[in-house]
Design a protein around this motif. Sequence first.
Motif, PDB file in Angstrom:
ATOM      1  N   TRP A 170       0.300   8.783  -8.675  1.00 14.99           N
ATOM      2  CA  TRP A 170       0.816  10.133  -8.486  1.00 14.99           C
ATOM      3  C   TRP A 170       1.557  10.297  -7.162  1.00 14.99           C
ATOM      4  N   LEU A 171       1.444   9.319  -6.283  1.00 13.88           N
ATOM      5  CA  LEU A 171       2.135   9.401  -4.997  1.00 13.88           C
ATOM      6  C   LEU A 171       3.642   9.227  -5.139  1.00 13.88           C
ATOM      7  N   VAL A 172       4.063   8.704  -6.274  1.00 12.81           N
ATOM      8  CA  VAL A 172       5.494   8.511  -6.527  1.00 12.81           C
ATOM      9  C   VAL A 172       5.896   9.374  -7.715  1.00 12.81           C
ATOM     10  N   GLY A 173       7.166   9.568  -7.904  1.00  9.63           N
ATOM     11  CA  GLY A 173       7.650  10.402  -8.996  1.00  9.63           C
ATOM     12  C   GLY A 173       7.628   9.697 -10.336  1.00  9.63           C
ATOM     13  N   GLY A 174       8.011  10.430 -11.343  1.00 15.11           N
ATOM     14  CA  GLY A 174       8.071   9.896 -12.698  1.00 15.11           C
ATOM     15  C   GLY A 174       9.149   8.846 -12.874  1.00 15.11           C
ATOM     16  N   GLN A 175      10.147   8.875 -11.997  1.00 16.68           N
ATOM     17  CA  GLN A 175      11.228   7.887 -11.999  1.00 16.68           C
ATOM     18  C   GLN A 175      11.401   7.362 -10.576  1.00 16.68           C
ATOM     19  N   SER A 176      11.808   6.111 -10.478  1.00 18.95           N
ATOM     20  CA  SER A 176      12.013   5.534  -9.149  1.00 18.95           C
ATOM     21  C   SER A 176      13.342   5.954  -8.540  1.00 18.95           C
ATOM     22  N   ASP A 177      14.305   6.328  -9.393  1.00 14.07           N
ATOM     23  CA  ASP A 177      15.662   6.662  -8.954  1.00 14.07           C
ATOM     24  C   ASP A 177      16.290   5.540  -8.126  1.00 14.07           C
ATOM     25  N   GLY A 178      15.834   4.324  -8.349  1.00 11.44           N
ATOM     26  CA  GLY A 178      16.397   3.173  -7.659  1.00 11.44           C
ATOM     27  C   GLY A 178      15.973   3.035  -6.209  1.00 11.44           C
ATOM     28  N   LYS A 179      15.001   3.839  -5.763  1.00 11.41           N
ATOM     29  CA  LYS A 179      14.528   3.771  -4.373  1.00 11.41           C
ATOM     30  C   LYS A 179      13.541   2.626  -4.233  1.00 11.41           C
ATOM     31  N   LEU A 180      13.657   1.901  -3.136  1.00  5.49           N
ATOM     32  CA  LEU A 180      12.860   0.692  -2.946  1.00  5.49           C
ATOM     33  C   LEU A 180      11.370   0.979  -2.768  1.00  5.49           C
ATOM     34  N   TRP A 181      11.000   1.941  -1.924  1.00  2.00           N
ATOM     35  CA  TRP A 181       9.574   2.121  -1.623  1.00  2.00           C
ATOM     36  C   TRP A 181       8.739   2.477  -2.844  1.00  2.00           C
ATOM     37  N   PRO A 182       9.198   3.366  -3.738  1.00  2.00           N
ATOM     38  CA  PRO A 182       8.354   3.625  -4.919  1.00  2.00           C
ATOM     39  C   PRO A 182       8.220   2.391  -5.815  1.00  2.00           C
ATOM     40  N   LEU A 183       9.297   1.618  -5.912  1.00  2.00           N
ATOM     41  CA  LEU A 183       9.257   0.415  -6.749  1.00  2.00           C
ATOM     42  C   LEU A 183       8.279  -0.613  -6.176  1.00  2.00           C
ATOM     43  N   VAL A 184       8.319  -0.820  -4.870  1.00  2.00           N
ATOM     44  CA  VAL A 184       7.405  -1.769  -4.232  1.00  2.00           C
ATOM     45  C   VAL A 184       5.964  -1.270  -4.359  1.00  2.00           C
ATOM     46  N   PHE A 185       5.757   0.016  -4.109  1.00  2.92           N
ATOM     47  CA  PHE A 185       4.413   0.595  -4.186  1.00  2.92           C
ATOM     48  C   PHE A 185       3.826   0.444  -5.584  1.00  2.92           C
ATOM     49  N   VAL A 186       4.583   0.833  -6.608  1.00  7.03           N
ATOM     50  CA  VAL A 186       4.089   0.767  -7.987  1.00  7.03           C
ATOM     51  C   VAL A 186       3.848  -0.674  -8.411  1.00  7.03           C
ATOM     52  N   THR A 187       4.745  -1.570  -8.051  1.00  6.39           N
ATOM     53  CA  THR A 187       4.568  -2.987  -8.391  1.00  6.39           C
ATOM     54  C   THR A 187       3.312  -3.543  -7.732  1.00  6.39           C
ATOM     55  N   ALA A 188       3.114  -3.227  -6.451  1.00  4.10           N
ATOM     56  CA  ALA A 188       1.927  -3.711  -5.737  1.00  4.10           C
ATOM     57  C   ALA A 188       0.646  -3.134  -6.325  1.00  4.10           C
ATOM     58  N   LEU A 189       0.657  -1.848  -6.657  1.00  5.76           N
ATOM     59  CA  LEU A 189      -0.530  -1.206  -7.226  1.00  5.76           C
ATOM     60  C   LEU A 189      -0.859  -1.784  -8.597  1.00  5.76           C
ATOM     61  N   ALA A 190       0.128  -1.927  -9.451  1.00  4.49           N
ATOM     62  CA  ALA A 190      -0.116  -2.495 -10.790  1.00  4.49           C
ATOM     63  C   ALA A 190      -0.601  -3.929 -10.692  1.00  4.49           C
ATOM     64  N   THR A 191      -0.007  -4.713  -9.798  1.00  3.61           N
ATOM     65  CA  THR A 191      -0.419  -6.103  -9.610  1.00  3.61           C
ATOM     66  C   THR A 191      -1.850  -6.181  -9.110  1.00  3.61           C
ATOM     67  N   THR A 192      -2.207  -5.324  -8.175  1.00  3.47           N
ATOM     68  CA  THR A 192      -3.583  -5.291  -7.646  1.00  3.47           C
ATOM     69  C   THR A 192      -4.579  -4.978  -8.753  1.00  3.47           C
ATOM     70  N   ILE A 193      -4.262  -4.000  -9.560  1.00  2.73           N
ATOM     71  CA  ILE A 193      -5.169  -3.631 -10.661  1.00  2.73           C
ATOM     72  C   ILE A 193      -5.306  -4.793 -11.639  1.00  2.73           C
ATOM     73  N   LEU A 194      -4.209  -5.438 -11.974  1.00  2.00           N
ATOM     74  CA  LEU A 194      -4.258  -6.552 -12.929  1.00  2.00           C
ATOM     75  C   LEU A 194      -5.043  -7.741 -12.367  1.00  2.00           C
ATOM     76  N   ILE A 195      -4.884  -8.015 -11.088  1.00  2.15           N
ATOM     77  CA  ILE A 195      -5.625  -9.122 -10.471  1.00  2.15           C
ATOM     78  C   ILE A 195      -7.118  -8.804 -10.418  1.00  2.15           C
ATOM     79  N   ALA A 196      -7.427  -7.550 -10.093  1.00  7.05           N
ATOM     80  CA  ALA A 196      -8.858  -7.161 -10.011  1.00  7.05           C
ATOM     81  C   ALA A 196      -9.525  -7.280 -11.378  1.00  7.05           C
TER      82      ALA A 196
END
Length: 196
Positions: A170-196
């Motif tokens: 929820w810290l990021v919007g429904g779309q990334s709009d091509g912005k780097l920080w939301p993309l990095v954040f979501v990728t890192a969060l999803a990867t962390t959950i999958l690894i856990a």
Amino acid sequence: FRDRAAVLAAAAGLVVGIKLFLWPLLLWLLVTRRYRAFAGAIAVATASVAASWAVVGFSGLTSYPTLLRHVDQVWAWRSYSPVALLLALGVGQGSAEALAFVAVAVLALLILSARRWSTDGDRSAFVLAIALALVASPIVWMHYFVVLFVPIALARPRFAPLWLCPIAFWLVGGQSDGKLWPLVFVTALATTILIA
């Protein structure tokens, strides 16, 4: 119901028929040698997609692939897909798509080998199939990440802090709009959950 072929085929087939990006679940069935469920899931997915097109008289069926390509060209960079992340990092469109294809191939190979290197190859292959679904989709909207609750449930069947991790989306919007920080954040969060 993993060992009940008819129930598993119906569930997997309907899921894939409803949300095509979850096609890697079929690969999971194949890799885990659930051949009857695999064949049944393909039949159910095919029948459910055909039935949904039949409702509208198959109107637009032949133009649908073209529509998907146009949607991909217009919206992919605004989603949370690996291609969108690579584009935000400055990688060109062709290279971004090629690198995403390599990621898909690597995950597919990991699924194929999960039974060999993991003590619980079935669950590992399943979690990798979920990861592959997210990586292989050319457009990944925020609601796609709801599938991460399944690996969370496999890892922690009872309530644990891991169950709260998806709230961070929820810290990021429904779309990334091509912005780097939301993309990095979501990728890192999803990867962390999958690894856990």
